[in-house]
Design a protein around this motif. Structure first.
Motif, PDB file in Angstrom:
ATOM      1  N   GLN A 106       0.835  -1.199   0.000  1.00 34.23           N
ATOM      2  CA  GLN A 106       0.000   0.000   0.000  1.00 34.23           C
ATOM      3  C   GLN A 106       0.877   1.259   0.000  1.00 34.23           C
ATOM      4  N   GLU A 107       1.869   1.245   0.870  1.00 32.27           N
ATOM      5  CA  GLU A 107       2.777   2.391   0.990  1.00 32.27           C
ATOM      6  C   GLU A 107       3.489   2.686  -0.334  1.00 32.27           C
ATOM      7  N   GLN A 108       3.883   1.611  -1.027  1.00 30.66           N
ATOM      8  CA  GLN A 108       4.679   1.777  -2.245  1.00 30.66           C
ATOM      9  C   GLN A 108       3.842   1.748  -3.523  1.00 30.66           C
ATOM     10  N   GLY A 109       2.548   1.518  -3.384  1.00 30.87           N
ATOM     11  CA  GLY A 109       1.700   1.441  -4.572  1.00 30.87           C
ATOM     12  C   GLY A 109       1.979   0.209  -5.420  1.00 30.87           C
ATOM     13  N   LEU A 110       2.323  -0.918  -4.766  1.00 34.55           N
ATOM     14  CA  LEU A 110       2.566  -2.159  -5.516  1.00 34.55           C
ATOM     15  C   LEU A 110       1.219  -2.768  -5.912  1.00 34.55           C
ATOM     16  N   LYS A 111       0.972  -2.805  -7.220  1.00 35.21           N
ATOM     17  CA  LYS A 111      -0.356  -3.212  -7.704  1.00 35.21           C
ATOM     18  C   LYS A 111      -0.473  -4.715  -7.913  1.00 35.21           C
ATOM     19  N   HIS A 112       0.655  -5.349  -8.106  1.00 36.70           N
ATOM     20  CA  HIS A 112       0.600  -6.753  -8.515  1.00 36.70           C
ATOM     21  C   HIS A 112       0.806  -7.667  -7.319  1.00 36.70           C
ATOM     22  N   PHE A 113      -0.202  -7.721  -6.491  1.00 38.91           N
ATOM     23  CA  PHE A 113      -0.172  -8.462  -5.233  1.00 38.91           C
ATOM     24  C   PHE A 113      -1.202  -9.580  -5.341  1.00 38.91           C
ATOM     25  N   TYR A 114      -0.723 -10.816  -5.369  1.00 45.66           N
ATOM     26  CA  TYR A 114      -1.638 -11.958  -5.486  1.00 45.66           C
ATOM     27  C   TYR A 114      -1.967 -12.441  -4.073  1.00 45.66           C
ATOM     28  N   ASP A 115      -3.026 -11.853  -3.549  1.00 42.92           N
ATOM     29  CA  ASP A 115      -3.398 -12.087  -2.153  1.00 42.92           C
ATOM     30  C   ASP A 115      -4.414 -13.239  -2.058  1.00 42.92           C
ATOM     31  N   VAL A 116      -4.753 -13.604  -0.836  1.00 45.53           N
ATOM     32  CA  VAL A 116      -5.648 -14.733  -0.571  1.00 45.53           C
ATOM     33  C   VAL A 116      -6.920 -14.646  -1.432  1.00 45.53           C
ATOM     34  N   GLY A 117      -7.207 -15.705  -2.146  1.00 46.36           N
ATOM     35  CA  GLY A 117      -8.360 -15.730  -3.041  1.00 46.36           C
ATOM     36  C   GLY A 117      -7.940 -15.633  -4.501  1.00 46.36           C
ATOM     37  N   ASN A 118      -6.770 -15.022  -4.701  1.00 50.86           N
ATOM     38  CA  ASN A 118      -6.236 -14.857  -6.050  1.00 50.86           C
ATOM     39  C   ASN A 118      -4.801 -15.385  -6.054  1.00 50.86           C
ATOM     40  N   HIS A 119      -4.555 -16.325  -5.144  1.00 48.67           N
ATOM     41  CA  HIS A 119      -3.183 -16.702  -4.826  1.00 48.67           C
ATOM     42  C   HIS A 119      -2.729 -17.957  -5.569  1.00 48.67           C
ATOM     43  N   GLY A 120      -1.469 -18.254  -5.407  1.00 55.75           N
ATOM     44  CA  GLY A 120      -0.897 -19.468  -5.964  1.00 55.75           C
ATOM     45  C   GLY A 120       0.560 -19.499  -5.579  1.00 55.75           C
ATOM     46  N   ILE A 121       1.220 -20.608  -5.885  1.00 54.79           N
ATOM     47  CA  ILE A 121       2.646 -20.688  -5.571  1.00 54.79           C
ATOM     48  C   ILE A 121       3.364 -19.654  -6.446  1.00 54.79           C
ATOM     49  N   CYS A 122       4.239 -18.887  -5.830  1.00 52.57           N
ATOM     50  CA  CYS A 122       4.800 -17.695  -6.482  1.00 52.57           C
ATOM     51  C   CYS A 122       5.314 -17.967  -7.891  1.00 52.57           C
ATOM     52  N   HIS A 123       6.032 -19.058  -8.091  1.00 53.63           N
ATOM     53  CA  HIS A 123       6.606 -19.326  -9.421  1.00 53.63           C
ATOM     54  C   HIS A 123       5.515 -19.620 -10.447  1.00 53.63           C
ATOM     55  N   GLN A 124       4.476 -20.303  -9.987  1.00 54.56           N
ATOM     56  CA  GLN A 124       3.359 -20.607 -10.876  1.00 54.56           C
ATOM     57  C   GLN A 124       2.606 -19.319 -11.249  1.00 54.56           C
ATOM     58  N   ILE A 125       2.470 -18.409 -10.281  1.00 58.26           N
ATOM     59  CA  ILE A 125       1.837 -17.114 -10.559  1.00 58.26           C
ATOM     60  C   ILE A 125       2.632 -16.372 -11.639  1.00 58.26           C
ATOM     61  N   LEU A 126       3.949 -16.335 -11.492  1.00 62.03           N
ATOM     62  CA  LEU A 126       4.783 -15.660 -12.496  1.00 62.03           C
ATOM     63  C   LEU A 126       4.596 -16.309 -13.858  1.00 62.03           C
ATOM     64  N   ALA A 127       4.531 -17.647 -13.861  1.00 62.92           N
ATOM     65  CA  ALA A 127       4.430 -18.371 -15.135  1.00 62.92           C
ATOM     66  C   ALA A 127       3.078 -18.138 -15.796  1.00 62.92           C
ATOM     67  N   GLU A 128       2.004 -18.319 -15.061  1.00 64.81           N
ATOM     68  CA  GLU A 128       0.698 -18.302 -15.734  1.00 64.81           C
ATOM     69  C   GLU A 128       0.188 -16.894 -16.020  1.00 64.81           C
ATOM     70  N   HIS A 129       0.798 -15.892 -15.407  1.00 65.37           N
ATOM     71  CA  HIS A 129       0.422 -14.512 -15.713  1.00 65.37           C
ATOM     72  C   HIS A 129       1.436 -13.829 -16.632  1.00 65.37           C
ATOM     73  N   GLY A 130       2.385 -14.590 -17.142  1.00 68.52           N
ATOM     74  CA  GLY A 130       3.314 -14.042 -18.141  1.00 68.52           C
ATOM     75  C   GLY A 130       4.251 -12.966 -17.616  1.00 68.52           C
ATOM     76  N   TRP A 131       4.646 -13.087 -16.354  1.00 73.75           N
ATOM     77  CA  TRP A 131       5.485 -12.040 -15.758  1.00 73.75           C
ATOM     78  C   TRP A 131       6.942 -12.134 -16.192  1.00 73.75           C
TER      79      TRP A 131
END
Lengths: 441, 171
Positions: A106-131
């Motif tokens: 919130q302080e830094q304005g980080l928009k890409h936060f995969y929080d509870v409900g939209n979550h997954g294992i970090c590497h899988q999140i990077l992979a499936e969202h094309g990061w």
């Protein structure tokens, strides 16, 4: 690499690159990241970071970030937070880590936060969202960040203080590694998978064989692997000690990323005459399923030996960043369909992301697993790391699709962990002892 | 950073991974003082109770392999150990140690010349690790200037702080 160095380049110092030196993929990517035309192994470079990811360990970066008197994160569109170890928070400590990360975002304005409900294992999140895209230098606060090397990227695990420095500066110093090329040929037989291929490779390279080195995969078998399979293979280069593991990009990579890439791709390829420190040849023709036995990922044996020894298990885990994508869960389901978990065995299934969870729901896999007596959990690192759920008691054995089996990894230090493919654990869950999936496929 | 580091020796063996250094169940702890209570508890329960400031940990091959958890070197630094010396290190553990300002020295063959309780002397710039108790010693390639500088500044936090200050000072 040519042996001659011109006097002009020698004036650049002891690490002066050779003007016409061919480069491995790792060298190519680090050249690009550091704005140099060539880099050589041993050279220390400052690389511009394309993507920085953290999970809960990022909470430990917040204090150093402020102690550095950094004011703003260098680029909020290149920072991803994906909590995964304790989701939803299962302890007060975990809740505090999540809270620290939410406040910081919130302080830094980080928009890409995969929080509870939209979550997954970090590497899988990077992979499936094309990061992470081909040619990237990516860092993450997890040792299995190597997985993203499957995109043709240099993806490297770092600790939280280093992550804080990346957030502040957008760059990281790296020693250009030498590269081990793993050349894989042959066809994976029925019941034999990418997991078996990588376990076999770890057996060859050993747990410390690729320390400080990059591992670059090549060969016809690798070209035929799906992206999910390439993720599995690159993921476990960490268990060889590798700094990064990678597959040069090809049509499969581009197709996978076509509609999801968050940043423009800048694919790079190894030069044909690049110098490799070592070449490892793996022939998977006729290879049987592999098992990493206690208590090291390089203690790998063919499954037939374990079948003969009737190794009983108390828990079976199908999950983790290594092997909990749709193809893994479908393959396990193919074996588990209509079957029941053996008496006195617990079967835990944890998908790698919430989107995979939803897909399992659509395809009836949640019902299939739970009807057979498995527990199908929400997405998280789950039982893999022994700090959240599915913890092992002393004298228990566990068959797992995860990546590490050191003493105490999943709970009690005496517990024994056997690493294998999703199909192998599915049959093991049914029979209650380590079983060869080729018997039923 | 001290040029000469001397201390009492603790020993651990090859492939000491981060799960054994600090188990997964403690990863929600941030406070290094709290972490140190659990460091190596499954390997040598005496260590967390009896290790004292300035002690030196001598390890075998691939020290700190496994996870990226900074909890492992942070717990050792909380003692604070004088240094960790190993035949070889896993790379993230090595980086994390240096980043926290804790000397990590890679010296081939070092494990074999030490027993618990010996006195170890490390000559940072000469690249020598001496067992003061027995007189045996091994040499090591001194850390590159980049890393000596990091240790000299007390770790990455201080280095980045200065770098940011310099950047701001520019017109």
């Amino acid at each position: 690499m040519s042996a001659k160095t011109s006097s002009a380049s020698a004036s650049h110092g002891e690490h002066a690159p050779e003007p016409s030196g061919a480069q491995t993929l790792a060298q190519k990517i680090l050249s690009r990241a550091s704005g140099l035309s060539h880099v050589v192994p041993g050279q220390i470079v400052d690389g511009a970071v394309d993507l920085a990811m953290c999970h809960e360990q990022g909470a430990q970066a917040v204090l150093p970030f402020h102690q550095m008197e950094a004011k703003k994160v260098w680029d909020v569109d290149r920072v991803v937070v994906a909590i995964d170890h304790w989701v939803p928070a299962s302890t007060e400590g975990a809740a505090q880590l999540h809270q620290i990360l939410r406040h910081f975002a919130q302080e830094q304005g980080l928009k890409h936060f995969y929080d509870v409900g939209n979550h997954g294992i970090c590497h899988q999140i990077l992979a499936e969202h094309g990061w992470v895209v081909p040619g990237d230098l990516a860092v993450g606060t997890d040792s299995h960040t190597n997985m993203l090397g499957a995109m043709g990227a240099f993806a490297v695990g770092i600790g939280p203080t280093e992550y804080a420095a990346v957030l502040a500066l957008g760059k990281i110093w790296l020693k250009v590694p030498t590269t081990i090329q793993v050349d894989v040929k042959g066809t994976l037989g029925k019941g034999v998978y990418a997991k078996d291929l990588v376990l076999r490779t770890i057996k060859e390279v050993r747990c410390d064989g690729a320390r400080y080195k990059a591992v670059e995969f090549a060969g016809p078998t690798i070209s035929r692997l799906t992206m999910s399979e390439r993720f599995t293979v690159c993921n476990m280069t960490t268990e060889m000690g590798a700094k990064a593991g990678m597959v040069p990009p090809d049509e499969r990579t581009f197709e996978f990323l076509r509609s999801i890439a968050k940043h423009p791709m800048h694919p790079l390829y190894p030069d044909k005459d690049a110098t490799y420190e070592r070449k490892v040849e793996i022939d998977v023709d006729g290879m049987e399923p592999q098992v990493a036995c206690p208590a090291s990922p390089d203690n790998v044996r063919p499954i037939s030996e374990l079948v003969r020894e009737h190794v009983k298990v108390g828990q079976v885990f199908l999950g983790s960043c290594t092997n909990a994508r749709m193809d893994d869960l479908r393959e396990a389901a193919r074996i588990f369909k209509g079957e029941k978990v053996a008496p006195h065995v617990r079967f835990i299934v944890s998908p790698a992301s919430t989107s995979i969870y939803k897909q399992c729901l659509k395809e009836g896999l949640i019902e299939l697993f739970t009807d057979g007596g498995a527990v199908f959990t929400n997405s998280s690192c789950s039982a893999c790391f022994g700090g959240n759920m599915g913890i092992l008691a002393p004298d228990e054995a566990c068959a797992s699709t995860s990546n590490r089996n050191f003493p105490g990894r999943m709970g009690a230090k005496e517990a024994r962990i056997y690493l294998m493919s999703p199909a192998a654990v599915a049959l093991t869950a049914i029979r209650g002892e380590i079983s060869d999936p080729r018997e039923v496929l | 950073m001290r040029e000469v580091i001397e201390g009492r020796v603790w020993c651990v063996d090859d492939e000491l991974d981060t799960d054994q250094l600090i188990a997964g169940k403690y990863l929600t702890i941030i406070d290094p003082a709290e972490l140190r209570k659990h460091v190596l508890e499954n390997v040598d329960p005496r260590f967390s109770k009896e290790a004292q400031a300035g002690d030196i940990l001598i390890a075998g091959e691939n020290m700190g392999c496994g996870s990226s958890r900074e909890h492992a070197p942070a717990a050792l630094k909380a003692i604070p150990l004088g240094a960790v010396v190993a035949n070889s290190f896993a790379r993230i553990f090595f980086r994390n140690s240096i980043n926290l300002g804790m000397p990590a020295i890679e010296a081939a063959g070092v494990r074999a010349i030490f027993h618990p309780g010996d006195t170890c002397r490390i000559l940072m710039r000469e690249g020598r690790v001496v067992n003061v108790t027995t007189g045996k010693e091994v040499s090591f390639p001194p850390l590159p200037a980049h890393l000596l500088d990091l240790l000299e500044q007390g770790g990455l936090v201080e280095k980045v702080r200065k770098e940011l200050k310099r950047t701001e000072a520019r017109p």
